[in-house]
Design a protein around this motif. Structure first.
Motif, PDB file in Angstrom:
ATOM      1  N   SER A 115       0.833  -1.205   0.000  1.00  6.63           N
ATOM      2  CA  SER A 115       0.000   0.000   0.000  1.00  6.63           C
ATOM      3  C   SER A 115       0.866   1.252   0.000  1.00  6.63           C
ATOM      4  O   SER A 115       0.608   2.207  -0.753  1.00  6.63           O
ATOM      5  CB  SER A 115      -0.923   0.006   1.215  1.00  6.63           C
ATOM      6  N   LEU A 116       1.897   1.250   0.840  1.00  6.27           N
ATOM      7  CA  LEU A 116       2.802   2.399   0.890  1.00  6.27           C
ATOM      8  C   LEU A 116       3.563   2.550  -0.431  1.00  6.27           C
ATOM      9  O   LEU A 116       3.709   3.667  -0.950  1.00  6.27           O
ATOM     10  CB  LEU A 116       3.777   2.241   2.049  1.00  6.27           C
ATOM     11  N   GLY A 117       4.053   1.428  -0.972  1.00 10.54           N
ATOM     12  CA  GLY A 117       4.781   1.486  -2.238  1.00 10.54           C
ATOM     13  C   GLY A 117       3.919   2.011  -3.364  1.00 10.54           C
ATOM     14  O   GLY A 117       4.356   2.852  -4.170  1.00 10.54           O
ATOM     15  N   ALA A 118       2.678   1.533  -3.436  1.00  8.52           N
ATOM     16  CA  ALA A 118       1.763   1.984  -4.483  1.00  8.52           C
ATOM     17  C   ALA A 118       1.423   3.458  -4.321  1.00  8.52           C
ATOM     18  O   ALA A 118       1.414   4.222  -5.291  1.00  8.52           O
ATOM     19  CB  ALA A 118       0.488   1.144  -4.444  1.00  8.52           C
ATOM     20  N   ALA A 119       1.135   3.873  -3.084  1.00  2.00           N
ATOM     21  CA  ALA A 119       0.765   5.268  -2.837  1.00  2.00           C
ATOM     22  C   ALA A 119       1.922   6.218  -3.135  1.00  2.00           C
ATOM     23  O   ALA A 119       1.738   7.276  -3.748  1.00  2.00           O
ATOM     24  CB  ALA A 119       0.301   5.434  -1.388  1.00  2.00           C
TER      25      ALA A 119
END
Length: 278
Positions: A115-119
């Protein structure tokens, strides 16, 4: 002009829009010689008539939730982020990097990291058009559309080049780590001999999308930043007079918007990426 009641805006306007859309669709179906009622039953049965249909409906709905939220926060600031497609592509790169090159002992940790990587990847891709809008006056619609094509070219390069396994001819990454596997609805909601959502890609990222809805609502309507975004969207001169920095609002809004669009990749890449990403 008298303002429309809140209940009418929430209920009546969508209902009328739905009825008009159904009526026009029925005319088109009649024009091609088919039965509109049979077409409606087929659509409803296919989407909602079984857990298989529900599985695919909720899978695609997850994508639309994230991209819808991305558009929604931009609209509050009177910005039109048309670059959700490119930001989602770069979000996929962020998810793939996290899932491929970092060991994860459990899917919960992998989900947070993905989620952090995508965001972050989606926000980074939105930051350039945002900066051009804030500092150079470049129209956000034009730049975000252009960046969709740049993102597609970059993604193609990565999948046939640096991210492709050695010796492979397929434009895809290598297999994801086992710990990155996100539970599907079939695994979550099947008990004993009762198998639900069999073979569907719906997964736990749907609940991440629902949490994002709540979080964005709280940001827009319950925080000072949300008030500043809405004030800027209603009147930029008035917002500037009140001490709100336009550059700051444009950048923050577009970063959040790009991050939400990028998070769509959790569903497509991490949710379905047990055998790699193509």
């Amino acid at each position: 002009m008298q303002k429309m009641p809140a209940w009418a805006e929430v209920i009546l306007v969508p209902l009328i829009s739905l009825i008009l859309a159904a009526f026009i669709s029925a005319l088109v179906i009649l024009a091609i010689g088919e039965n509109p009622w049979e077409a409606l039953k087929l659509m409803v049965q296919g989407a909602l008539g079984s857990t298989y249909g529900w599985g695919y409906t909720l899978y695609y709905a997850t994508n639309f939730v994230f991209t819808g939220l991305a558009v929604a926060i931009a609209i509050h600031a009177r910005l039109f982020n048309i670059g959700g497609e490119g930001q989602a592509m770069l979000g996929g790169v962020g998810v793939a990097l996290v899932c491929l090159y970092m060991p994860w002992p459990h899917w919960t940790l992998a989900l947070v990291a993905a989620s952090l990587g995508a965001a972050l990847a989606g926000a980074a891709w939105a930051a350039i058009p945002a900066f051009l809008q804030a500092k150079r006056g470049s129209h956000i619609v034009i730049t975000t559309i252009m960046f969709n094509f740049i993102a597609a070219a970059l993604l193609n390069y990565l999948l046939v080049g640096p991210m492709k396994p050695t010796g492979s001819m397929e434009p895809a990454t290598t297999t994801f780590q086992p710990g990155t596997h996100l539970p599907t609805f079939q695994e979550m909601f099947s008990f004993g001999d009762q198998v639900l959502f069999r073979g569907t890609p719906a997964n736990v990222s749907f609940f991440v999308a629902i949490a994002a809805c709540v979080a964005l609502w709280a940001l827009i309507w319950r925080t000072r930043l949300g008030y500043e975004i809405r004030a800027f969207g209603h009147s930029e001169p008035a917002a500037k007079y009140a001490g709100i920095n336009p550059t700051r609002i444009i950048m923050i809004t577009m970063l959040i918007s790009g991050g939400l669009a990028g998070m769509m990749a959790i569903n497509n890449v991490s949710g379905r990426g047990r055998s790699g990403w193509s």
